[in-house]
Every structure is written in structure tokens, then in C-alpha cells.
Design a protein around this motif. Structure first.
Motif, PDB file in Angstrom:
ATOM      1  N   MET A 199      14.785  19.457   8.119  1.00 40.00           N
ATOM      2  CA  MET A 199      14.173  19.957   9.349  1.00 40.00           C
ATOM      3  C   MET A 199      14.006  21.476   9.396  1.00 40.00           C
ATOM      4  O   MET A 199      14.165  22.108  10.427  1.00 40.00           O
ATOM      5  CB  MET A 199      14.929  19.403  10.564  1.00 40.00           C
ATOM      6  CG  MET A 199      14.732  17.899  10.637  1.00 40.00           C
ATOM      7  SD  MET A 199      15.751  17.019  11.795  1.00 40.00           S
ATOM      8  CE  MET A 199      15.128  17.631  13.339  1.00 40.00           C
ATOM      9  N   ALA A 248       6.165  15.804  14.651  1.00 37.60           N
ATOM     10  CA  ALA A 248       5.273  14.880  13.933  1.00 37.60           C
ATOM     11  C   ALA A 248       4.033  15.550  13.318  1.00 37.60           C
ATOM     12  O   ALA A 248       3.811  15.436  12.103  1.00 37.60           O
ATOM     13  CB  ALA A 248       4.880  13.738  14.866  1.00 37.60           C
ATOM     14  N   CYS A 267      12.954  17.631  23.909  1.00 39.09           N
ATOM     15  CA  CYS A 267      12.824  18.045  22.506  1.00 39.09           C
ATOM     16  C   CYS A 267      11.842  19.223  22.404  1.00 39.09           C
ATOM     17  O   CYS A 267      11.682  19.998  23.355  1.00 39.09           O
ATOM     18  CB  CYS A 267      12.385  16.879  21.628  1.00 39.09           C
ATOM     19  SG  CYS A 267      12.623  17.179  19.854  1.00 39.09           S
ATOM     20  N   ASN A 268      11.200  19.370  21.261  1.00 41.51           N
ATOM     21  CA  ASN A 268      10.169  20.398  21.124  1.00 41.51           C
ATOM     22  C   ASN A 268       8.884  19.740  20.654  1.00 41.51           C
ATOM     23  O   ASN A 268       8.784  19.279  19.522  1.00 41.51           O
ATOM     24  CB  ASN A 268      10.578  21.494  20.124  1.00 41.51           C
ATOM     25  CG  ASN A 268       9.419  22.442  19.852  1.00 41.51           C
ATOM     26  OD1 ASN A 268       8.735  22.332  18.833  1.00 41.51           O
ATOM     27  ND2 ASN A 268       9.165  23.357  20.755  1.00 41.51           N
ATOM     28  N   ALA A 278       6.085  22.479  16.560  1.00 37.96           N
ATOM     29  CA  ALA A 278       6.059  21.102  16.061  1.00 37.96           C
ATOM     30  C   ALA A 278       4.667  20.683  15.601  1.00 37.96           C
ATOM     31  O   ALA A 278       4.508  19.596  15.057  1.00 37.96           O
ATOM     32  CB  ALA A 278       6.532  20.145  17.168  1.00 37.96           C
ATOM     33  N   THR A 292       1.742  19.573  21.599  1.00 37.47           N
ATOM     34  CA  THR A 292       1.138  18.424  22.288  1.00 37.47           C
ATOM     35  C   THR A 292       1.570  18.482  23.753  1.00 37.47           C
ATOM     36  O   THR A 292       0.778  18.828  24.625  1.00 37.47           O
ATOM     37  CB  THR A 292       1.555  17.095  21.629  1.00 37.47           C
ATOM     38  OG1 THR A 292       2.983  17.048  21.534  1.00 37.47           O
ATOM     39  CG2 THR A 292       0.940  16.947  20.262  1.00 37.47           C
ATOM     40  N   GLY A 320       6.226  14.539  23.848  1.00 33.77           N
ATOM     41  CA  GLY A 320       5.422  14.216  22.663  1.00 33.77           C
ATOM     42  C   GLY A 320       5.863  12.878  22.104  1.00 33.77           C
ATOM     43  O   GLY A 320       6.606  12.127  22.755  1.00 33.77           O
ATOM     44  N   THR A 321       5.422  12.558  20.918  1.00 37.18           N
ATOM     45  CA  THR A 321       5.841  11.309  20.265  1.00 37.18           C
ATOM     46  C   THR A 321       5.693  11.432  18.755  1.00 37.18           C
ATOM     47  O   THR A 321       4.855  12.192  18.256  1.00 37.18           O
ATOM     48  CB  THR A 321       5.022  10.096  20.765  1.00 37.18           C
ATOM     49  OG1 THR A 321       5.240   8.968  19.906  1.00 37.18           O
ATOM     50  CG2 THR A 321       3.535  10.382  20.798  1.00 37.18           C
ATOM     51  N   ASP A 322       6.527  10.674  18.050  1.00 36.91           N
ATOM     52  CA  ASP A 322       6.441  10.638  16.586  1.00 36.91           C
ATOM     53  C   ASP A 322       5.625   9.464  16.086  1.00 36.91           C
ATOM     54  O   ASP A 322       5.072   9.501  14.989  1.00 36.91           O
ATOM     55  CB  ASP A 322       7.843  10.587  15.971  1.00 36.91           C
ATOM     56  CG  ASP A 322       8.428  11.976  15.981  1.00 36.91           C
ATOM     57  OD1 ASP A 322       8.758  12.455  17.074  1.00 36.91           O
ATOM     58  OD2 ASP A 322       8.491  12.593  14.901  1.00 36.91           O
TER      59      ASP A 322
HETATM   60  O1  MRU Z   1      13.433  15.326  14.914  1.00 32.53           O
HETATM   61  P1  MRU Z   1      12.259  16.173  15.310  1.00 32.53           P
HETATM   62  O2  MRU Z   1      12.628  17.526  15.798  1.00 32.53           O
HETATM   63  O3  MRU Z   1      11.214  16.198  14.226  1.00 32.53           O
HETATM   64  O4  MRU Z   1      11.647  15.380  16.528  1.00 32.53           O
HETATM   65  C1  MRU Z   1      10.487  15.857  17.123  1.00 32.53           C
HETATM   66  C2  MRU Z   1      10.144  15.159  18.358  1.00 32.53           C
HETATM   67  O5  MRU Z   1      10.777  14.225  18.772  1.00 32.53           O
HETATM   68  C3  MRU Z   1       8.917  15.609  19.050  1.00 32.53           C
HETATM   69  O6  MRU Z   1       8.987  15.292  20.411  1.00 32.53           O
HETATM   70  C4  MRU Z   1       7.737  14.853  18.458  1.00 32.53           C
HETATM   71  O7  MRU Z   1       7.652  15.047  17.072  1.00 32.53           O
HETATM   72  C5  MRU Z   1       6.502  15.197  19.094  1.00 32.53           C
HETATM   73  S1  MRU Z   1       5.653  16.401  18.144  1.00 32.53           S
HETATM   74  C6  MRU Z   1       4.619  17.256  19.021  1.00 32.53           C
END
Ligand code: MRU
Length: 369
Positions: free
Chosen positions: A50, A55, A168-169, A174, A180, A246-248
Motif C-alpha cells: 500500500m 481502486a 477511508c480515502n 486513491a 471519486t 468510494g468502492t473497490d
Molecule cells: O485498502 P485501500 O486503502 O486500498 O482501500 C481503499 C478504499 O477502500 C477506497 O474507498 C476505495 O478504493 C475507493 S477508491 C476511490
């Protein structure tokens, strides 16, 4: 986006040195460290550990990783079996984010259309940079569409501050640019709408407290860091107008995988009649699945991420142990929020309800049959 007046992205290709450069997000907000990703192993390490995360960004990194696999080759670049093996290694770096597989596959396919080594390298770089720039445009459009939601709430509140909770971010760190979930917030702020953001700290790695707070602060946006457990209380007391996350990976039926703890925010939002939006580019949809709880792989990360906490102490970044030395910990990194708890999706093509029918109306080319 600007950091202290200087344009920055979390990833870029340096044409002079022909290297991929990234911000090492593990050390933010206290240290801004830039790293070069020179080999496929560097790229895999950056995604796994990380250094880069989020995502769309890991999709962009994976895409550039395919280019790196060709230029740092130990074969003549024509060995398809070796090349596919390197692509598979990149895709295995993290299991949940859809963008990683999509980014790697796109560049791999562009490469395999060419025979000649130089043509392959050229195609890899062009396609990887296209992936990067498309994510920038997607986020810009998400900002435009999400802006109307915030503008509407601001109007209803007579211009009083709109309180937005995020987890989260899902910011530019990201996503390359804008973010997003944060894109509509940046746009609202830039249009002089009064916004305030509740930033979930997001244990265990504190992407909210470290990264979202840093980003928002650098842009001058009023924000407050809260514990992951504070959101429900704030919602009960009318102090949250809107949640955007956001979402992965999101299924074609609208089930949403995002950072662990998102589901609890969605439950609390539903109980308090607060709109809960998920902002995502179409590259994050998994068009092949409908049931998120059954079909989305959830990453289990090192329990030491739970046991140890990192922060600044007397001017130095330090790591300390929190629970008793002997206590085990478990670290599922994502959870799934069922579509029924999602008010809507903010995508690059517009806003839609979280149902397969409405998602397909925005993305008709993904209809089955
Ligand atoms: O484990 P991470 O820090 O990669 O998780 C990221 C998230 O959960 C974000 O909310 C997600 O990737 C949305 S990206 C705009």
C-alpha cells in the motif's frame, strides 16, 4: 491537485528517466516521499504494501506495471508465456479492487496485438497512460454529477454548511486526480458552496485520518476527523446531511465492496434517513457478478496492521503496539454493503439508483442477452 502550490499526482511517468514515480502513501501526512518503481517486483511490492492504494490508482499502477515488465525484461519480450506470467503476478497483488485486473488486462491485450518488441513497449506505454488519463476524466465527470446532489442540499439548507461523511480515502491520492467520493466535494467547495467533511479515521491503516484529512486540508476544505464509531451518533443528532464513499468493486446489481466499516455507515444512514451515495468510475463495476457477499473476494491483511499503530512522536514517525503482546487480531480489509442500503451511484455517466435495471440504463452495452 495542488500540494503547497505545486501540481501533484500520486503516480506519473517520468519521460526523461522512463520510470514510473509514485508518492509513498505509507508515510503521509508526515513525510512526502517519492519512489521509483523500476521492476515488476517493485510494482507488486508497492501495491501489496500500500505504497499506492485505492481502486483506480492500483488499476493505473498495474497498467504501468505491465509496461515495466516489458522494459525490465529478462527475455526478448516475445515470450508470451513469461509475459502473461508477469501480468498474472501483478493481478495477484491485491484481490478486491476490480480496477487492478481491468488495468493489467487492458495493457496486456494491447501488447499481445503486436509482435515486434519495440512495438510492444510502445503499445504498453500508450495504453497504460490512456488508462491513467481515462481515470482522471472519469473522476472529473463524477465530480460534475455529484456536485448537483450537494448543491441541492445546500439550497434546501439555505446555504448553511453541508455536512458530508466519508470513509477511508476515496480522494485524488486513491485515483490520480479529484478522487471519486471527494470529486463532488472539491467541486462544491470550488463553487463557493459551504461544505464540511466528517472524516472517518478508518482503522487500521487510518487512510481517513492520514490521507483524506491531508488532502482536504491542502485544498482548504473544512473537515473534522472522527473515530470510525462516531458516525451513527452524529447522524442521530442531525449533524450529517449526506454520506459519499468510494468502492473497490461493485456488482452489476449494485452490491458495494469498500473499506471495512462502510456497511455499518450505510446501516446507520438508512436508520436515520440520510442519503448514502457511492461514487465510482465504470472501471470499478464487476459486470460478471450480482451477489457481492457471495462473489466479491475480501482481502485478509496482516493482523499486525491492527496490533500496531503508526504516528508522529517527537518529530519522528514511530510505530507502537496497542493490544497485549499475546492477543491475536483479525484484519478483513473490506466489507460489502448490499444494494438495498445504497441511495444511488455517482458515475462518469450520471447518477442512478442502485438497481441492476438502472445501472444497465446508464451502461446499456453491459446488458446481458
Ligand atoms: O485498502 P485501500 O486503502 O486500498 O482501500 C481503499 C478504499 O477502500 C477506497 O474507498 C476505495 O478504493 C475507493 S477508491 C476511490
Amino acid at each position: 491537485m495542488k500540494v503547497d502550490g505545486k501540481e501533484m499526482r500520486p503516480i506519473w511517468f517520468d519521460r526523461a528517466s522512463k520510470t514510473v514515480q509514485v508518492i509513498d502513501q505509507r508515510f503521509l501526512p508526515h513525510e512526502l516521499i517519492i519512489e521509483s518503481l523500476n521492476t515488476v517486483d517493485d510494482v507488486i511490492h508497492a501495491i501489496k504494501e500500500m505504497v499506492v492504494r485505492g481502486a483506480p490508482l492500483i488499476g493505473a499502477t498495474g497498467a504501468l506495471g505491465v509496461y515495466v515488465s516489458l522494459v525490465r525484461k529478462n527475455n526478448d519480450g516475445a515470450d508470451n508465456e513469461y509475459f502473461e506470467g508477469e501480468c498474472n503476478r501483478l493481478k495477484d497483488a491485491r484481490p478486491t479492487a476490480m480496477n487492478l485486473f481491468r488495468g493489467v488486462n487492458r495493457v496486456r491485450d494491447a501488447v499481445l496485438k503486436k509482435i515486434d518488441y519495440d512495438a510492444r513497449v510502445k503499445a504498453a506505454l500508450a495504453e497504460a497512460l490512456a488508462v491513467v488519463e481515462e481515470e482522471v476524466l472519469n473522476c472529473q465527470q463524477i465530480g460534475r454529477h455529484g456536485f448537483s446532489i450537494i448543491e441541492d442540499i445546500s439550497r434546501k439548507k439555505g446555504g448553511q454548511s453541508v455536512n458530508i461523511l466519508t470513509h477511508c480515502n476515496a480522494g485524488w491520492l486513491a485515483c490520480v486526480e479529484y478522487g471519486t467520493a471527494t470529486a463532488p466535494i472539491y467541486m462544491a467547495f470550488d463553487h463557493d458552496i459551504d461544505v464540511h467533511v466528517w472524516v472517518d479515521e478508518t482503522r487500521p491503516l487510518n487512510q481517513g485520518a492520514r490521507l483524506t484529512a491531508w488532502e482536504l486540508g491542502k485544498h482548504g476544505i473544512h473537515h473534522t476527523v472522527i473515530t470510525d464509531n462516531a458516525g451513527g451518533h452524529l447522524m442521530q443528532h442531525g449533524r450529517v446531511d449526506l454520506v459519499i464513499v468510494g468502492t473497490d468493486r461493485t456488482t452489476r446489481a449494485g452490491d458495494v465492496a469498500n473499506k471495512i466499516g462502510t456497511y455499518l455507515k450505510a446501516l446507520a444512514a438508512r436508520d436515520n434517513n440520510i442519503p448514502f451515495y457511492v461514487a465510482l468510475p465504470s472501471s470499478t463495476f464487476d459486470w460478471g457478478i450480482t451477489d457481492g457477499i457471495k462473489d466479491i473476494p475480501i482481502e485478509e491483511r496482516d493482523p499486525d496492521e491492527i496490533r500496531y499503530v503508526q504516528g508522529l512522536c517527537h518529530g519522528k514517525v514511530q510505530t507502537v503496539l496497542v493490544p497485549p503482546e499475546m492477543s491475536p487480531a483479525a484484519n478483513p480489509a473490506f466489507d460489502v454493503t448490499p444494494a438495498r442500503l445504497v441511495t444511488g451511484f455517482i458515475t462518469e455517466r450520471g447518477v442512478c439508483n442502485a438497481t441492476e435495471r438502472d445501472i444497465m440504463a446508464l451502461f446499456p452495452e453491459k446488458r446481458i442477452g
